[in-house]
Design an enzyme around this catalytic site. Structure first.
Site, PDB file in Angstrom:
ATOM      1  N   GLY A  16       0.729  -1.359   0.207  1.00 54.94           N
ATOM      2  CA  GLY A  16       0.043  -0.363   0.373  1.00 54.94           C
ATOM      3  C   GLY A  16       0.894   1.377   0.333  1.00 54.94           C
ATOM      4  O   GLY A  16       2.452   1.631   0.078  1.00 54.94           O
ATOM      5  N   ASP A 132     -10.492  10.877  10.869  1.00 49.52           N
ATOM      6  CA  ASP A 132     -10.308  10.658   9.699  1.00 49.52           C
ATOM      7  C   ASP A 132     -10.721   9.368   9.509  1.00 49.52           C
ATOM      8  O   ASP A 132     -10.231   8.756   8.733  1.00 49.52           O
ATOM      9  CB  ASP A 132      -9.380  10.612   8.960  1.00 49.52           C
ATOM     10  CG  ASP A 132      -8.771  10.918   7.627  1.00 49.52           C
ATOM     11  OD1 ASP A 132     -10.272  10.872   6.945  1.00 49.52           O
ATOM     12  OD2 ASP A 132      -7.470  10.771   7.274  1.00 49.52           O
TER      13      ASP A 132
END
Length: 552
Positions: A16, A132
């Site tokens: 990632g 978030d």
């Protein structure tokens, strides 16, 4: 990138990438287990703000021990690399799950929300505000366990960099209205984000969309949340009420505490709650008075009180109005026929639907439902690091535009993340080829072999064409060039004859050739009198069993 971080974590391959760090699958050499290791990019390591945010994430998550929070195992800095070692989750993100399945059954959605809300309640108890929360930051294991990750807002490509009073805010689709107003964040901004995530789980989509992050933030400020039961009447009213209360624009009407929301999630399917009435909120309208550099300033709308005009003559009004109407009708007909003015459903014009984040099949269906012809579509697949594979992220016609139903349309679909080229020098070519194949990376390898002294064959000596740090489309078949070691080969020089035997040995050793010395007489002379293989022969040094023999 080095092979082993902190003398303990062997890097296997990239899994990632984000705006400030890369995440690798690694092997813990001490505990013999797979871990995920997030490594801050060295280009950002000297930025104090980035380093603080990276360290804040590690600090926040490491304080929590909860079954629905990704465990942090280790934090450190070694060889100039700052890293966080965390639990490796085999599964997918919650966003990927929604993209693949659409709206979830409300029982499954409640189960996921109970896990996330429990994790946030624990975080708030430790004075940590996530800031978030979004499906992209939730990992879902195959057994249904949800794990919250990414504590502390990072510099990500999909994060909204709206700054107001030096406040950095989270992703626009899940943004609490008071955050866009620049107010000091508290725990209730996480509760709002949980409400939007719950909405998306129940309906398969976010409630507000727009062409820019600021446009989406304004919708969170101004527009009431659509009721989830309009999309699926099977959702119990008690479940919809949780979404309504969690995502209330006025913090006074929102859940004050995550534990209060968790209680409702745990009891909403009990008989006495199922048919309760819908919660009615005030939905205050907020006036946007300034938008500058992404910052939003707001005030409650002050309605102007206008003086009442004297009562007009009804006959003069009637004649005046009839003339205006006639003129407008004539003008409208002219504009419509010329195409200057367009109306949805008239003369072949339709309203372009919002295809963002849809799969190709969903987009085709949406276009057909909007009465567009779909044989004029050009589909383009483009690598995108922050958009899941198969998801639409750009269209050539702006959503909401009134255009011809056969207008040419270009739709760009994400192929998934790019692949970052590593420094392969010093590695065995065979190992690199195997690792690239396992990661699904297709490269055109141009290989030149070179005899290299004191080096095993098959080692990559030089790399060109693609440099370390280059990002490529993993299926583009781009060209990389390697110079690879092989056993050294020489032509035995005839100048060895008559040379001092030790000088001859030193010369051959420098070429990577093993040498054996044989004295043929008691003479004190050390001159080479013969060589095996004989001068002019081609000789390849194959391991330690083959040698060139010098007789003197």
């Amino acid at each position: 990138m080095i092979d082993v971080i902190g003398k303990r974590y062997k890097i296997l391959f990239l899994i990632g990438q984000g705006g400030m760090a890369d995440v690798y699958l690694a092997q813990d050499l001490i505990l013999s287990r797979e871990v995920a290791i997030k490594i801050l990019r060295q280009s950002l390591a000297n930025d104090p703000m980035t380093l603080v945010r990276f360290q804040r994430e590690a600090s926040a998550a490491s304080k929590l021990s909860h079954p629905n929070v990704v465990d942090i195992y280790d934090v450190g800095e070694a060889d100039g690399y700052h890293y966080i070692v965390m639990e490796y989750i085999r599964g997918r993100t919650l966003k990927q799950l929604i993209n693949q399945r659409g709206a979830l059954d409300y029982h499954e959605a409640i189960s996921i929300m109970k896990q996330l809300t429990s994790a946030i309640a624990k975080a708030h108890a430790n004075h940590i505000i996530h800031r978030d929360i979004k499906p992209q930051n939730v990992l879902v294991k195959d057994d249904g366990t949800a794990k919250l990750t990414d504590f502390g807002i990072a510099i990500a490509n999909d994060a909204v960099q709206l700054t107001y009073y030096n406040t950095v805010m989270g992703s626009a689709h899940y943004l609490a209205p008071e955050t866009a107003q620049g107010k000091e964040p508290n725990e209730q901004i996480d509760i709002y984000s949980l409400g939007i995530v719950f909405y998306e789980l129940l309906t398969g989509d976010v409630p507000f969309r727009g062409n820019t992050p600021t446009e989406i933030a304004i919708k969170h400020l101004r527009e009431p949340l659509p009721y989830p039961r309009l999309f699926n009447p099977q959702i119990p009213q008690s479940v919809e009420n949780i979404v309504i209360k969690a995502s209330a624009k006025d913090v006074k009407e929102r859940y004050e505490d995550a534990r209060e929301m968790l209680y409702d999630l745990e009891h909403c399917l009990e008989a006495q709650y199922l048919n309760m009435p819908r919660i009615q909120l005030k939905h205050p309208t907020i006036d946007i008075i300034e938008i500058k550099d992404g910052a939003i300033r707001t005030n409650p709308i002050q309605k102007e009180v206008k003086p009442v005009d004297p009562k007009p003559n009804p006959h003069s009004l009637l004649l005046w109005g009839a003339g205006i109407v006639s003129s407008c009708l004539i003008l409208c007909m002219i504009l419509l026929v010329s195409g200057i003015v367009r109306f949805k459903g008239f003369l072949g014009y339709e309203e372009m639907p919002d295809l963002m984040h849809m799969q190709k099949e969903q987009a085709i269906l949406a276009l057909q439902n909007a009465h567009f012809q779909t044989d004029h579509i050009e589909w383009k697949e483009v690598v995108q690091d922050d958009i899941p594979a198969g998801e639409i992220y750009k269209t050539s016609i702006k959503p909401g535009s009134i255009v011809k139903d056969d207008a040419p349309l270009i739709v760009e679909i994400s192929k998934g993340p790019s692949f970052m080229i590593q420094d392969y020098t010093g590695l065995y070519l065979e190992d690199v080829q195997r690792d690239l194949q396992q990661q699904g990376v297709e490269l055109n390898m141009e290989i030149e072999y070179k005899g290299e002294p004191n080096t095993y064959p098959g080692v990559i000596l030089e790399q060109s064409g693609l440099e370390p740090g280059d990002k490529i489309d993993p299926s583009a078949y781009e060209t990389i060039r390697f110079v690879v070691s092989e056993y050294p080969t020489i032509i035995i020089p005839d100048t060895l004859i008559g040379m001092d035997v030790y000088e001859a040995k030193e010369y051959l050793n420098g070429e990577g050739i093993a040498v054996n010395l044989r004295k043929t007489s008691s003479s004190s002379s050390n001159k080479v009198i013969s060589v095996t293989p004989k001068p002019g022969s081609s000789y390849t040094q194959e391991g330690t069993d083959s040698v060139v023999t010098l007789y003197y």
